[in-house]
Scaffold this active site. Structure first.
Site, PDB file in Angstrom:
ATOM      1  N   LEU A 104       0.880  -1.146   0.011  1.00 49.14           N
ATOM      2  CA  LEU A 104       0.087   0.114  -0.068  1.00 49.14           C
ATOM      3  C   LEU A 104       0.938   1.167  -0.062  1.00 49.14           C
ATOM      4  O   LEU A 104       1.701   1.402   1.034  1.00 49.14           O
ATOM      5  CB  LEU A 104      -0.757   0.127   1.486  1.00 49.14           C
ATOM      6  CG  LEU A 104      -2.134   0.933   1.287  1.00 49.14           C
ATOM      7  CD1 LEU A 104      -3.031   0.755   0.124  1.00 49.14           C
ATOM      8  CD2 LEU A 104      -3.045   0.845   2.640  1.00 49.14           C
ATOM      9  N   ASP A 105       0.753   1.896  -1.102  1.00 44.42           N
ATOM     10  CA  ASP A 105       2.144   3.016  -1.288  1.00 44.42           C
ATOM     11  C   ASP A 105       1.919   4.046  -0.349  1.00 44.42           C
ATOM     12  O   ASP A 105       1.229   4.266   0.502  1.00 44.42           O
ATOM     13  CB  ASP A 105       1.762   3.583  -2.724  1.00 44.42           C
ATOM     14  CG  ASP A 105       0.950   4.678  -2.558  1.00 44.42           C
ATOM     15  OD1 ASP A 105       0.704   5.631  -2.251  1.00 44.42           O
ATOM     16  OD2 ASP A 105      -0.096   4.374  -3.646  1.00 44.42           O
ATOM     17  N   TYR A 106       3.178   4.782  -0.331  1.00 42.00           N
ATOM     18  CA  TYR A 106       3.545   5.481   0.866  1.00 42.00           C
ATOM     19  C   TYR A 106       2.506   6.720   1.329  1.00 42.00           C
ATOM     20  O   TYR A 106       2.272   7.326   2.302  1.00 42.00           O
ATOM     21  CB  TYR A 106       4.801   6.412   0.497  1.00 42.00           C
ATOM     22  CG  TYR A 106       5.328   7.169   1.545  1.00 42.00           C
ATOM     23  CD1 TYR A 106       6.025   6.803   2.772  1.00 42.00           C
ATOM     24  CD2 TYR A 106       5.533   8.653   1.164  1.00 42.00           C
ATOM     25  CE1 TYR A 106       6.368   7.718   3.825  1.00 42.00           C
ATOM     26  CE2 TYR A 106       6.307   9.680   2.341  1.00 42.00           C
ATOM     27  CZ  TYR A 106       6.359   9.076   3.369  1.00 42.00           C
ATOM     28  OH  TYR A 106       7.025   9.951   4.337  1.00 42.00           O
TER      29      TYR A 106
END
Length: 238
Positions: A104-106
């Site tokens: 789950l991206d930054y």
């Protein structure tokens, strides 16, 4: 004598996922009884053989842990990175070594599962399993029905075509649109790139469910153990 495939042994130890274990084995970073092994299917004699990964002796976890976390933005979903940014693992206070399932991206928030169950991690991340991941997505600008239909059918990004997905409009105003998007894949920044294809910028992205496992009212930055029925559902789902 109890035996187990080497890649499964590594993932069940909580060291990393089975896919990453395969990479470490192929790179010559795994030893059994002092000898480098490069075949993931090599049999390990559990409680007898000494398995070493990247210079560290590993052993099987005694108890499997299954955790759901509401990831805040500005946290990475890996153990560490070159920029020393905070990890989701910093938010969970348990003694067992666990790792995130998938990514789950930054700049995104929401549901992430953490576990030391390598088999479950492999199942939830392998593309052959049709497990929908659902997100609430806010974009800049108004989106029309034609574009939504194109997104549903799949679009070309990064030299591949995304699989058909579910997209529905939740609300809009004169400057923003909010949509519910369910995808079967989990490629790097996939949803953001899908909307960029039509010149929309994602300004908010939150995962709310994986299959039937829902984030519910879990506050941002908080976590809980998955219930027995939730673990059973994840293990039995196709």
């Amino acid at each position: 004598m109890n035996k187990m495939r080497l890649n499964k042994f590594i993932s069940n130890s909580g060291y990393t996922s089975r896919r990453k274990a395969d990479e470490l084995i192929f790179e010559g970073k795994v030893k059994i009884n002092g000898e480098t092994v490069k075949e993931p299917g090599t049999q390990v004699q559990v409680s007898v053989d000494i398995v070493e990964v990247e210079g560290k002796n590993i052993s099987l976890e005694e108890e499997m842990k299954y955790i759901i976390l509401n990831k805040p933005i500005k946290y990475i979903t890996s153990v560490k990175d070159q920029f020393d940014r905070p990890s989701v693992l910093d938010l969970v206070d348990i003694k067992e070594r666990i790792y995130p399932v998938g990514r789950l991206d930054y700049d995104s928030s929401g549901l992430i599962i953490l576990t030391n169950d390598g088999d479950l991690t492999y199942k939830l991340t392998h593309p052959k399993h049709n497990i929908y991941k659902t997100y609430i997505v806010k974009i800049n600008g108004l989106i029309d029905d034609e574009t939504i239909e194109k997104l549903k059918k799949g679009v070309y990004i990064d030299n591949y075509r995304t699989r058909p997905c579910k997209v529905s409009l939740v609300s809009d105003d004169d400057r923003k649109s909010v949509l519910k998007v369910s995808i079967l894949e989990g490629r790097n920044r996939q949803i953001r790139k899908m909307f960029e294809k039509f010149n929309f910028r994602v300004v908010y992205l939150r995962r709310i469910s994986i299959g039937e496992i829902s984030l519910g009212e879990l506050p941002s930055g908080q976590w809980r153990h998955l219930r027995d029925d939730e673990v059973k559902y994840l293990k039995e789902m196709e």
